[in-house]
Design a protein around this motif. Structure first.
Motif, PDB file in Angstrom:
ATOM      1  N   LEU A  19      10.356   8.371  -4.260  1.00 46.55           N
ATOM      2  CA  LEU A  19       9.540   8.445  -3.051  1.00 46.55           C
ATOM      3  C   LEU A  19       8.721   9.737  -3.012  1.00 46.55           C
ATOM      4  O   LEU A  19       7.540   9.721  -2.657  1.00 46.55           O
ATOM      5  CB  LEU A  19      10.415   8.332  -1.810  1.00 46.55           C
ATOM      6  CG  LEU A  19      11.099   6.979  -1.599  1.00 46.55           C
ATOM      7  CD1 LEU A  19      12.148   7.068  -0.512  1.00 46.55           C
ATOM      8  CD2 LEU A  19      10.081   5.903  -1.294  1.00 46.55           C
ATOM      9  N   GLN A  20       9.332  10.833  -3.385  1.00 48.99           N
ATOM     10  CA  GLN A  20       8.639  12.125  -3.380  1.00 48.99           C
ATOM     11  C   GLN A  20       7.479  12.139  -4.368  1.00 48.99           C
ATOM     12  O   GLN A  20       6.431  12.726  -4.086  1.00 48.99           O
ATOM     13  CB  GLN A  20       9.623  13.249  -3.687  1.00 48.99           C
ATOM     14  CG  GLN A  20      10.606  13.492  -2.555  1.00 48.99           C
ATOM     15  CD  GLN A  20      11.771  14.368  -2.963  1.00 48.99           C
ATOM     16  OE1 GLN A  20      11.837  14.886  -4.070  1.00 48.99           O
ATOM     17  NE2 GLN A  20      12.724  14.536  -2.054  1.00 48.99           N
ATOM     18  N   LEU A  21       7.644  11.480  -5.505  1.00 49.95           N
ATOM     19  CA  LEU A  21       6.556  11.409  -6.492  1.00 49.95           C
ATOM     20  C   LEU A  21       5.332  10.694  -5.927  1.00 49.95           C
ATOM     21  O   LEU A  21       4.213  10.930  -6.367  1.00 49.95           O
ATOM     22  CB  LEU A  21       7.023  10.700  -7.763  1.00 49.95           C
ATOM     23  CG  LEU A  21       7.935  11.515  -8.669  1.00 49.95           C
ATOM     24  CD1 LEU A  21       8.484  10.631  -9.801  1.00 49.95           C
ATOM     25  CD2 LEU A  21       7.195  12.714  -9.253  1.00 49.95           C
ATOM     26  N   LYS A  22       5.552   9.834  -4.952  1.00 49.35           N
ATOM     27  CA  LYS A  22       4.449   9.104  -4.311  1.00 49.35           C
ATOM     28  C   LYS A  22       3.992   9.764  -3.017  1.00 49.35           C
ATOM     29  O   LYS A  22       3.233   9.194  -2.244  1.00 49.35           O
ATOM     30  CB  LYS A  22       4.853   7.650  -4.044  1.00 49.35           C
ATOM     31  CG  LYS A  22       5.060   6.860  -5.312  1.00 49.35           C
ATOM     32  CD  LYS A  22       3.761   6.747  -6.095  1.00 49.35           C
ATOM     33  CE  LYS A  22       3.940   5.906  -7.325  1.00 49.35           C
ATOM     34  NZ  LYS A  22       2.685   5.719  -8.056  1.00 49.35           N
ATOM     35  N   VAL A 112       8.540  -0.145   0.502  1.00 45.57           N
ATOM     36  CA  VAL A 112       8.370   0.945   1.474  1.00 45.57           C
ATOM     37  C   VAL A 112       6.988   0.867   2.121  1.00 45.57           C
ATOM     38  O   VAL A 112       6.868   0.935   3.346  1.00 45.57           O
ATOM     39  CB  VAL A 112       8.620   2.317   0.812  1.00 45.57           C
ATOM     40  CG1 VAL A 112       8.157   3.458   1.718  1.00 45.57           C
ATOM     41  CG2 VAL A 112      10.087   2.482   0.460  1.00 45.57           C
ATOM     42  N   LYS A 113       5.965   0.711   1.316  1.00 40.23           N
ATOM     43  CA  LYS A 113       4.598   0.610   1.866  1.00 40.23           C
ATOM     44  C   LYS A 113       4.482  -0.575   2.816  1.00 40.23           C
ATOM     45  O   LYS A 113       3.893  -0.452   3.895  1.00 40.23           O
ATOM     46  CB  LYS A 113       3.578   0.458   0.729  1.00 40.23           C
ATOM     47  CG  LYS A 113       3.307   1.710  -0.027  1.00 40.23           C
ATOM     48  CD  LYS A 113       2.287   1.455  -1.134  1.00 40.23           C
ATOM     49  CE  LYS A 113       2.011   2.686  -1.950  1.00 40.23           C
ATOM     50  NZ  LYS A 113       1.080   2.424  -3.072  1.00 40.23           N
ATOM     51  N   SER A 114       5.030  -1.702   2.430  1.00 37.20           N
ATOM     52  CA  SER A 114       4.951  -2.904   3.251  1.00 37.20           C
ATOM     53  C   SER A 114       5.663  -2.713   4.597  1.00 37.20           C
ATOM     54  O   SER A 114       5.133  -3.086   5.649  1.00 37.20           O
ATOM     55  CB  SER A 114       5.590  -4.076   2.492  1.00 37.20           C
ATOM     56  OG  SER A 114       5.671  -5.207   3.298  1.00 37.20           O
ATOM     57  N   VAL A 115       6.836  -2.128   4.564  1.00 41.27           N
ATOM     58  CA  VAL A 115       7.606  -1.914   5.792  1.00 41.27           C
ATOM     59  C   VAL A 115       6.901  -0.926   6.714  1.00 41.27           C
ATOM     60  O   VAL A 115       6.854  -1.121   7.932  1.00 41.27           O
ATOM     61  CB  VAL A 115       9.049  -1.470   5.472  1.00 41.27           C
ATOM     62  CG1 VAL A 115       9.759  -0.957   6.704  1.00 41.27           C
ATOM     63  CG2 VAL A 115       9.828  -2.609   4.835  1.00 41.27           C
ATOM     64  N   LEU A 116       6.349   0.109   6.153  1.00 36.59           N
ATOM     65  CA  LEU A 116       5.675   1.109   6.981  1.00 36.59           C
ATOM     66  C   LEU A 116       4.364   0.601   7.568  1.00 36.59           C
ATOM     67  O   LEU A 116       3.942   1.055   8.629  1.00 36.59           O
ATOM     68  CB  LEU A 116       5.444   2.399   6.184  1.00 36.59           C
ATOM     69  CG  LEU A 116       6.696   3.218   5.913  1.00 36.59           C
ATOM     70  CD1 LEU A 116       6.390   4.385   4.986  1.00 36.59           C
ATOM     71  CD2 LEU A 116       7.336   3.713   7.208  1.00 36.59           C
TER      72      LEU A 116
END
Length: 118
Positions: A19-22, A112-116
């Motif tokens: 996650l941090q890398l993104k 993660v992107k979809s949920v956010l």
């Protein structure tokens, strides 16, 4: 901010690193009660709670339920290497997404992107 909760330290740290890398800011917890306490007292509450299902005497579903009582708009992802979606089928409070472990980094980021965005 993404809270990553898993009693397996390696899993939590690898998930947070991806996650941090993104570009996501993360906070790691190995105990669901500590995550809940931090969330309740944190002025910068998380946008997303990612939690493992089985963590000793407590479950990620328990953490999700307690967290959503206090923070109803909190987005959540449940992940597990042992449980399946059926584990929350008849629960009143459900996670926004479910990931089976092991998951690949690209799939993790997509979820993660979809949920956010939802």
């Amino acid at each position: 901010m993404v809270y990553v909760v898993d009693d397996q330290k390696v899993v939590a740290e690898l998930t947070a690193a991806v996650l941090q890398l993104k570009g996501y800011r993360t906070r790691i917890f190995h105990d669901p009660d500590q995550a809940f306490t931090a969330m309740d007292g944190d002025t910068n509450a998380p946008d997303l709670l990612m939690t493992d299902y089985q963590m000793g005497a407590s479950t990620g579903l328990d953490l999700i339920e307690r967290s959503k009582e206090r923070h109803p708009t909190l987005r959540t992802i449940l992940f597990s290497g042992t449980a399946r979606r059926s584990v929350f089928a008849d629960r009143a409070v459900k996670p926004d997404a479910f990931l089976e472990k092991p998951f690949i980094p690209d799939h993790l980021i997509d979820v993660v992107k979809s949920v956010l965005k939802a």
